[in-house]
Design an enzyme around this catalytic site. Structure first.
Site, PDB file in Angstrom:
ATOM      1  N   HIS A  83       0.820  -1.179   0.042  1.00 21.74           N
ATOM      2  CA  HIS A  83       0.083   0.194   0.120  1.00 21.74           C
ATOM      3  C   HIS A  83       0.693   1.313   0.198  1.00 21.74           C
ATOM      4  O   HIS A  83       0.600   2.208  -0.896  1.00 21.74           O
ATOM      5  CB  HIS A  83      -0.964  -0.070   1.251  1.00 21.74           C
ATOM      6  CG  HIS A  83      -1.791   1.247   1.162  1.00 21.74           C
ATOM      7  ND1 HIS A  83      -1.626   2.414   1.962  1.00 21.74           N
ATOM      8  CD2 HIS A  83      -3.123   1.490   0.846  1.00 21.74           C
ATOM      9  CE1 HIS A  83      -2.490   3.207   1.748  1.00 21.74           C
ATOM     10  NE2 HIS A  83      -3.379   2.791   1.152  1.00 21.74           N
ATOM     11  N   CYS A 122      -5.385   3.537 -17.334  1.00 22.86           N
ATOM     12  CA  CYS A 122      -5.137   4.292 -16.029  1.00 22.86           C
ATOM     13  C   CYS A 122      -4.725   3.538 -15.015  1.00 22.86           C
ATOM     14  O   CYS A 122      -4.650   3.982 -13.765  1.00 22.86           O
ATOM     15  CB  CYS A 122      -6.413   5.164 -15.500  1.00 22.86           C
ATOM     16  SG  CYS A 122      -7.732   4.187 -15.183  1.00 22.86           S
TER      17      CYS A 122
END
Ligand SMILES: [Mg+2]
Ligand SMILES: [Mg+2]
Lengths: 591, 591
Positions: free
Chosen positions: B172, B547
């Site tokens: 993360h 994206c």
């Protein structure tokens, strides 16, 4: 063909003329449609008007009987007889039912979802262990749980039926029970189960462990006491219709079966082989789970090999039983599939018990459970990813399969093992796994101084595999679509979680059915169609099967026929349904 | 172009003749290759043998300078100059570095993985809240965590840099930091972080909250104290090379940006618009999280609407800032994507704090957390599935976007909002979501008595969407491949868990790269190629963007060029890399 005979009898007396006219029309309609008719009419100013007519509704038994009779009387062809019976309908004929008169008199104490058909009675128990203990003594048990988990498989297997207070038609209990062909009621929310006190309350009643209950998997009812059951008959008209169906269908029908018993049932129901034998179910039963856990907890490959060596003869024995039951029919055996953490206890009590049994400190077990934890286990370390990282596991399994096959063949029984590598996404995974397996097999052939036929193939259950199966085909002798996982990853739905929005999606008309129950033909089906074409471009004759739960669902079976699959594989109890659906698809196709 | 000048000087003295010969050959080689050469030679029996020659290695700065100089001197063309610089190399030019002399003298106290380039110093803090508190006072902070989670976003955003003791290049912290263009070091395992005592130990040293540390995101080093940084220069040779690149590339380059600040950075780095604005990041910051939690905990749609009404002006303001920064460039805004449970505290302390702030009993919060829990959140209730079940959320977001756009346009700034519905798998999802959005938009147009241009489109990130995008295209003005999710579901890899086997897979050569870092062209790429063809068959001119993080990875950018995408979108700091890679792809394509 008249719904309300009482009124008609009155009508006969009061209006003889119109009654006679009506009877004439009825006969003409039934001759025309060659089937029993339900019709509506009205009488206005003394004149009879026919409003509507349609084929009459009937029980499964009646439907089969009427179709076979009419064909025997040359009123309809075999094809028409086959088309007259709805495949889903005959599910009722394959499972026991309660004596209807007796059931009518009884008041259910609760009602859940009819997750898996059948009728069952037994002493209620609240743990898988207790189920196994009592079953060993030859007693009938009903396993009653809030929810079930993979650790309950052993108890589910020996119970006459399963009832849960929580969960839907795709909950663990429902899916496993259907796979086992075992009577199951889920989501009976009125049952307040108390594991500690070993009882459930329902309304003002309390039912204790050992009390008798009866459950009806056809309608979801739960009763106190024991109701008599009527066993299904697979002979007579039913057998005749099935024989006709086999004459027309072009799609093969296999069964998903994990035990010699299941394999026998599958053959009895007309399966042409096993399309999916899940080896991990063998690891959950009885003492094996401890050996398997020992393997998981081992420090290194050497330690794993030591534990696996103890599992080898047990697993080999399983396969021997299955090969014997199959008598030469092909048997697709899938190597270990679920992530390792599914085999470990996640609760304190279970961990303590495991520590005691294996002599491993609880802290070590806890650490292992922690280190194996996954955020998205469905997309985690499972399938062939296990065998590629821990090749000793696959090697043991391949050895067990081939050694068992040779042993059974030596007894004069034909064998045809097909080793299936699960969860392949990239052709290189299969290439490496195949090389490993071939090495073991050649080693056995050399030692045993004999050879047998075998196949090595893979499941197409990851979208990437479907997209690149032309490459994968170079290393595969067969393919089998795992439509459960293909639906999960293809649609991006976790089967365990989709209950939160999927029912709404179906209500909103986004999907016309739950895609886990009826194959999503427009999406996942497109992917399958494309994969069949692509795979055959690379290897012309490669076999394509399907072994998700869709293999026993009539609409999905028709789709499989249309895209040219070789066979479908489904739970043994759905084999006749698939045979009938496949015959109907073939007949439809021709006209 | 000679590597070891000292030896060469000796050589010059001792063997003048062969030295002169060597110099002649060198000059000839460099004229021929039109680039600095590294070469190997040997001398046997007084004779010079040239063994090998290759283009010399150089720093990013030198590479850019040499390429631009040589072109200006007409030695090479602009095309050749563009081809001379490796896109990945210039990443170093876009972030600050430590003063090299100073860094050389310092001994690192720990070393982790260089997760996101840059050089940063600051007071070490151990919670996001403390980071935010100190940053508000204008102090430099480095956020130090064992791991980060979405709740830390606010703190990560204000910190100069982030360091974690656990996690890999796709953890993360790493992913978010790269997205923010923020210096980050992960997996610095030597740091023993103690949250309670607010300190970490490393070897015999103890570093307390508030002590200064410096981290180097280019090499993963962690230092005590404060090192001087050198800011990157985007002008001069670098700007010249970028201008040339823009002349040749045909692929558009946009940026992923969630705040007005990011949007400004993106424009500065040459982005032609925003390809992905993640609205949920706006909900994590400061007090907004409480309003959002109030929405989640609401009893019914009415309660949700009440909380959303309070969020509306805040979100509208965010969009206003972004539209202003973009000055008419297109802005693709994605509606809420993550599952709701990501917004709730999962620990006791957090739940107590939330209870205190919102006046909701802890038990209710706990129950909500429990009921939202998912076994496979990645395949769970998120994306458009949220907006379809709770339409009031999408409605608020659409309203905020369009009202902000109108407001900014009224100030004379052009606006081009593109509303992106995430996680569509079935065309009907987009159809319904679009109808909802259009209703809100028409309502605003009526009230405001004005109209603006807008687009509504979707991400292609579920395999089913890629397979059926001809159908989806009928309801979409644009498509954008979400290659992170498409890789997760297409390959069946959970990004959070794949660390357990994916590194081994790369070592074994199953995948040549981590497919989350470099697009898996043979698999996911095939799916993309097919989707582009299929989608354009249905709607000829539909725009395709990408994206995922792949949009800033040079090999993947080349692939996007080849399959004919309209644009790539990547983190602002990777925009120049993508521009250069796109130019190289176009040049390669022509010859
Ligand atoms: Mg599977
Ligand atoms: Mg996504």
């Amino acid at each position: 063909g008249i719904r309300t005979p009482k009124d008609i009898q009155t009508f006969k007396r009061t209006n003889k003329k119109i009654y006679n006219e009506l009877m004439k029309i009825r006969n003409r309609l039934e001759r025309h449609y060659k089937d029993m008719q339900d019709f509506e009419f009205t009488i206005q100013e003394g004149k009879l008007y026919m409003l509507q007519t349609r084929t009459g509704k009937r029980t499964a038994q009646a439907a089969v009987k009427i179709a076979v009779d009419m064909c025997k009387e040359n009123l309809i062809t075999q094809k028409t007889a086959i088309e007259r019976v709805e495949p889903e309908q005959i599910d009722r004929l394959l499972h026991p039912v309660f004596d209807p008169k007796e059931e009518k008199k009884k008041e259910p104490i609760a009602k859940g979802l009819p997750a898996s058909p059948g009728a069952a009675y037994g002493e209620v128990v609240f743990t898988a262990e207790e189920a196994e203990r009592r079953a060993k003594e030859g007693r009938d048990v009903i396993l009653c749980r809030i929810e079930t988990s993979p650790e309950d498989i052993g108890g589910m297997n020996v119970a006459n039926g399963i009832v849960t207070s929580r969960g839907g038609m795709t909950s663990h209990a429902a899916v496993v029970a259907r796979g086992m062909g075992k009577c199951c009621v889920v989501g009976a929310g009125q049952l307040e189960i108390d594991y500690k006190k070993k009882r459930f309350k329902v309304g003002s009643k309390t039912v204790n462990e050992g009390d008798w209950i009866s459950i009806n998997g056809h309608n979801g009812n739960v009763y106190m006491g024991r109701l008599s059951t009527v066993e299904p008959s697979l002979s007579g008209d039913f057998a005749t219709l099935m024989k006709w169906a086999d004459r027309f269908r072009r799609l093969g029908v296999r069964a998903n079966a994990d035990t010699p018993y299941d394999a026998e049932v599958a053959v009895k129901f007309g399966a042409e082989g096993i399309g999916l034998c899940r080896t991990e179910h063998m690891f959950f039963q009885g003492k094996r789970i401890n050996l398997f856990r020992e393997m998981i907890l081992a420090e290194d490959a050497e330690g794993r090999r030591r534990a696996l060596k103890k599992l080898l003869p047990i697993q080999r024995k399983d396969f021997e039983g299955i090969f014997k039951a199959l008598k030469g029919r092909p048997c697709t055996i899938r190597l270990l599939d679920p992530p390792l953490h599914e085999f470990l206890p996640h609760d304190k009590t279970g961990q303590k018990e495991m520590s005691r049994l294996l002599g491993i400190p609880v802290s070590k077990i806890k650490n292992k459970v922690e280190s194996l934890k996954e955020i998205n286990p469905m997309l985690g370390h499972r399938g062939c990813r296990l065998g590629l990282i821990y090749p000793e596991i696959s090697r043991m399994q391949v050895r067990a399969i081939i050694e068992a096959a040779i042993k059974v063949r030596k007894k004069g029984v034909k064998v045809l093992p097909e080793i299936m590598i699960p969860l392949v996404g990239h052709y290189k995974e299969l290439k490496i796994a195949r090389e490993e397996a071939e090495e073991v097999i050649q080693d056995i052939f050399k030692k045993e101084k004999t050879k047998i036929d075998y196949k090595i193939g893979t499941m197409i259950e990851i979208p990437r595999a479907a997209i690149t199966d032309d490459e994968i085909a170079r290393f595969a002798d067969f393919f089998s679509f795992g439509t459960n996982d293909l639906t999960q990853m293809g649609c991006g739905f976790s089967r365990d979680d989709a209950g939160k929005f999927l029912p709404d999606y179906v209500k909103m008309g986004i999907y016309s059915n739950d895609p886990f129950q009826v194959l999503d033909q427009d999406g996942i089906g497109r992917l399958i169609k494309q994969a069949v074409e692509l795979g055959r471009k690379s290897k012309k004759d490669i076999k394509f099967g399907i072994c998700g739960e869709h293999g026993g669902e009539p609409k999905s079976v028709e789709f499989c026929h249309k895209v040219g699959l070789t066979y479908v594989s489904c739970s043994p109890f759905r084999v006749p349904i698939a045979r009938l659906a496949a015959a109907q698809a073939a007949i439809k196709d021709k006209f």
